[in-house]
Design a protein around this motif. Structure first.
Motif, PDB file in Angstrom:
ATOM      1  N   MET A  86      23.256  19.813  58.291  1.00 23.56           N
ATOM      2  CA  MET A  86      22.990  18.895  59.358  1.00 23.56           C
ATOM      3  C   MET A  86      21.522  19.051  59.776  1.00 23.56           C
ATOM      4  O   MET A  86      20.975  20.141  59.714  1.00 23.56           O
ATOM      5  N   GLN A  87      20.931  17.980  60.209  1.00 21.58           N
ATOM      6  CA  GLN A  87      19.545  18.012  60.654  1.00 21.58           C
ATOM      7  C   GLN A  87      19.462  18.008  62.181  1.00 21.58           C
ATOM      8  O   GLN A  87      20.363  17.511  62.856  1.00 21.58           O
ATOM      9  N   ALA A  88      18.387  18.584  62.682  1.00 21.77           N
ATOM     10  CA  ALA A  88      18.136  18.625  64.123  1.00 21.77           C
ATOM     11  C   ALA A  88      16.628  18.747  64.331  1.00 21.77           C
ATOM     12  O   ALA A  88      15.861  18.796  63.367  1.00 21.77           O
ATOM     13  N   THR A  89      16.223  18.809  65.585  1.00 17.53           N
ATOM     14  CA  THR A  89      14.819  18.983  65.945  1.00 17.53           C
ATOM     15  C   THR A  89      14.691  20.250  66.774  1.00 17.53           C
ATOM     16  O   THR A  89      15.465  20.457  67.716  1.00 17.53           O
ATOM     17  N   ALA A  90      13.728  21.110  66.415  1.00 20.11           N
ATOM     18  CA  ALA A  90      13.490  22.319  67.196  1.00 20.11           C
ATOM     19  C   ALA A  90      13.094  21.907  68.604  1.00 20.11           C
ATOM     20  O   ALA A  90      12.239  21.041  68.788  1.00 20.11           O
ATOM     21  N   TYR A  91      13.719  22.522  69.593  1.00 19.58           N
ATOM     22  CA  TYR A  91      13.464  22.167  70.987  1.00 19.58           C
ATOM     23  C   TYR A  91      12.745  23.305  71.710  1.00 19.58           C
ATOM     24  O   TYR A  91      11.710  23.096  72.319  1.00 19.58           O
ATOM     25  N   THR A  92      13.303  24.487  71.653  1.00 14.74           N
ATOM     26  CA  THR A  92      12.659  25.657  72.249  1.00 14.74           C
ATOM     27  C   THR A  92      12.686  26.799  71.248  1.00 14.74           C
ATOM     28  O   THR A  92      13.547  26.841  70.363  1.00 14.74           O
ATOM     29  N   TYR A  93      11.750  27.736  71.386  1.00 16.69           N
ATOM     30  CA  TYR A  93      11.733  28.932  70.547  1.00 16.69           C
ATOM     31  C   TYR A  93      10.905  30.005  71.235  1.00 16.69           C
ATOM     32  O   TYR A  93       9.804  29.738  71.713  1.00 16.69           O
ATOM     33  N   ASP A  94      11.454  31.213  71.304  1.00 12.36           N
ATOM     34  CA  ASP A  94      10.758  32.373  71.866  1.00 12.36           C
ATOM     35  C   ASP A  94      10.505  33.351  70.721  1.00 12.36           C
ATOM     36  O   ASP A  94      11.457  33.948  70.201  1.00 12.36           O
ATOM     37  N   PRO A  95       9.240  33.532  70.306  1.00 10.27           N
ATOM     38  CA  PRO A  95       8.959  34.407  69.165  1.00 10.27           C
ATOM     39  C   PRO A  95       9.288  35.875  69.420  1.00 10.27           C
ATOM     40  O   PRO A  95       9.527  36.618  68.471  1.00 10.27           O
ATOM     41  N   GLU A  96       9.346  36.293  70.670  1.00 11.14           N
ATOM     42  CA  GLU A  96       9.676  37.694  70.953  1.00 11.14           C
ATOM     43  C   GLU A  96      11.160  37.984  70.734  1.00 11.14           C
ATOM     44  O   GLU A  96      11.522  39.023  70.189  1.00 11.14           O
ATOM     45  N   THR A  97      12.022  37.069  71.148  1.00 10.43           N
ATOM     46  CA  THR A  97      13.468  37.277  70.988  1.00 10.43           C
ATOM     47  C   THR A  97      14.014  36.592  69.736  1.00 10.43           C
ATOM     48  O   THR A  97      15.130  36.877  69.326  1.00 10.43           O
ATOM     49  N   ARG A  98      13.234  35.670  69.154  1.00  8.23           N
ATOM     50  CA  ARG A  98      13.625  34.857  67.998  1.00  8.23           C
ATOM     51  C   ARG A  98      14.839  33.978  68.317  1.00  8.23           C
ATOM     52  O   ARG A  98      15.614  33.631  67.454  1.00  8.23           O
ATOM     53  N   CYS A  99      15.006  33.617  69.598  1.00  8.37           N
ATOM     54  CA  CYS A  99      16.085  32.746  70.054  1.00  8.37           C
ATOM     55  C   CYS A  99      15.486  31.425  70.522  1.00  8.37           C
ATOM     56  O   CYS A  99      14.308  31.351  70.846  1.00  8.37           O
ATOM     57  N   GLY A 100      16.316  30.411  70.568  1.00  9.14           N
ATOM     58  CA  GLY A 100      15.841  29.121  71.044  1.00  9.14           C
ATOM     59  C   GLY A 100      16.957  28.108  71.030  1.00  9.14           C
ATOM     60  O   GLY A 100      18.136  28.453  71.115  1.00  9.14           O
TER      61      GLY A 100
END
Length: 74
Positions: free
Chosen positions: A1-15
């Motif tokens: 499935m496709q989506a668009t990245a919305y948020t991302y935190d490089p320290e926690t690698r969550c988003g």
């Protein structure tokens, strides 16, 4: 499935990602690591795999969770 990245935190690698219908779906570090990415920018098109949170993972039953996020290639 496709989506668009919305948020991302490089320290926690969550988003989170936005599905094409606008629904936000969070992802954790495990899903990010499974895709082999090093960085993710909001607005990038991504490919995701979803699972129901009731599959034995933590989370509310019936809620979807991302198990893999990687870049969408054409």
């Amino acid at each position: 499935m496709q989506a668009t990245a919305y948020t991302y935190d490089p320290e926690t690698r969550c988003g989170s990602v936005l599905l094409d219908d606008g629904t936000p779906v969070p992802f954790d570090a495990g899903a990010f690591d499974a895709g082999g990415l090093r960085l993710l920018r909001p607005g990038q098109r991504v490919r995701i795999e979803l699972a129901d949170a009731a599959d034995g993972s933590t989370g509310e039953p019936g809620r979807r969770r991302v198990t893999l996020v990687t870049l969408q290639t054409f």
